[in-house]
Design an enzyme around this catalytic site. Structure first.
Site, short mmCIF file in Angstrom:
data_model
loop_
_atom_site.label_atom_id
_atom_site.label_comp_id
_atom_site.label_asym_id
_atom_site.label_seq_id
_atom_site.Cartn_x
_atom_site.Cartn_y
_atom_site.Cartn_z
N TYR A 202 -2.98 0.00 9.98
CA TYR A 202 -2.82 -0.47 8.57
C TYR A 202 -1.75 -0.60 8.22
O TYR A 202 -1.19 -0.74 7.65
CB TYR A 202 -3.99 0.26 8.17
CG TYR A 202 -4.25 -0.33 6.59
CD1 TYR A 202 -3.61 1.01 5.48
CD2 TYR A 202 -4.76 -0.93 6.37
CE1 TYR A 202 -3.66 0.65 4.14
CE2 TYR A 202 -4.88 -1.04 4.58
CZ TYR A 202 -4.26 -0.84 3.14
OH TYR A 202 -4.80 -1.27 2.18
N SER B 111 0.95 -1.21 -0.09
CA SER B 111 0.43 0.59 0.10
C SER B 111 1.63 1.55 0.08
O SER B 111 2.08 1.46 0.33
CB SER B 111 -0.96 -0.41 1.20
OG SER B 111 -1.37 1.27 1.54
#
Ligand code: NAP
Ligand code: GCO
Length: 260
Positions: free
Chosen positions: A158, A145
């Protein structure tokens, strides 16, 4: 030259392949010739997705399997091996996000994100590697990501998971290169999927923010990941290892729109 990108005869497992980025990447691998194996937690969504894949002509098999449950993962891998052969390509795509400020986030909520986004890829990679070692070849692609490189408010768990996944990718690449297993990552930018739907609602300030932070000046689409995943799953990337390929429209290259 193009034959290098063929996945004919390969077995590809895409975790979290019932919709979103996972389904788009699985379809891309299928278009390149692979048999698609996919899993998710929701039985209904697995059944719906399997119908969709097959209606589009893909050789696809769905499993209800939670990537955080090692016994479920090992059972999936064994069932695939008995019915289709050992897995050649693994895409660790399954993931969640919780957008909660640290001071409001419980330890359990933090741990749930880490379990799915970081421990899950460890569990599934560990389960498929013996078959790849036996074959003398394998491809593992971890879906990282922007948050493998950057932070932002409310996504602490996250970002910690995706930063860890970047380093797990590099470590697995080192441990398994001698077995001709290439382990790489894809770092999507901001992609229009159910996961980012809350950020894309009409007039949401984040929508304009992302457009301004992306040189390509648009949200990505799951289809933008089709070529990158086929490249990293194919012979064309046999000397690429431990690399995170960012598919982000230029976000990581950009200091931000200069004032007019
Ligand atoms: P999504 O639309 O929320 O889909 C997530 C998929 O993962 C679903 O199929 C979900 O199905 C499955 N899943 C979640 N937890 C699972 C578990 N414990 N075991 C098995 N399957 C599980 O997400 P997405 O936007 O497509 O993102 C896919 C991946 O790309 C994620 O790793 C995400 O972090 C990453 N990513 C997304 C973006 C973006 O902008 N969208 C950008 C960069 C990276 P069930 O809920 O039924 O299990
Ligand atoms: C967020 C977004 C991002 C994207 C993606 C960016 O809340 O910032 O959900 O985390 O999902 O990971 O690469």
């Amino acid at each position: 030259m193009l034959q290098q990108f063929s996945l004919e005869g390969k077995i590809a497992l895409v975790t979290g392949g019932t919709y979103g980025i996972g389904m788009a990447m699985a379809k891309a691998l299928g278009k390149a010739g692979a048999t698609i194996i996919f899993n998710a937690r929701s039985k209904d969504k697995v059944e719906e997705a399997e119908k969709e894949y097959r209606a589009e002509g893909f050789n696809a098999y769905g499993y209800q399997c939670d990537v955080t449950k090692e016994s479920e993962v090992q059972a999936l891998v064994a069932d695939v091996a008995s019915k289709h052969g050992d897995i050649d390509i693994l895409v660790n795509n399954a993931g969640i996000i919780k957008r909660i400020p640290v001071l409001e986030m419980s330890v359990e909520e933090f741990e749930q994100v880490i379990d799915i986004d970081l421990v899950g890829p460890f569990i599934v990679s560990k389960a498929v590697a013996p078959g790849m070692i036996k074959k003398g070849a394998g491809k593992i692609i971890n879906i990282c990501s922007m948050m493998s490189e950057l932070g932002r408010e409310t996504v602490s768990a996250y970002a910690a998971a995706k930063g860890g996944l970047k380093m797990l990718t590099k470590n697995l690449a080192c441990e398994w290169a001698e077995h001709n297993i290439q382990v790489n990552g894809i770092g999507p930018g901001y992609i229009a999927t159910p996961q980012t739907a809350p950020l894309r609602t009409e007039g949401h300030p984040f929508n304009n923010f992302i457009i301004s932070k992306t040189p390509a000046a648009r949200w990505g689409n799951p289809e933008d990941l089709e070529g990158p995943v086929v490249f990293l799953a194919s012979k064309a990337s046999d000397f690429v290892n431990g690399h995170i390929l960012y598919v982000d429209g230029g976000i990581l290259a950009y200091i931000g729109k200069q004032p007019k």
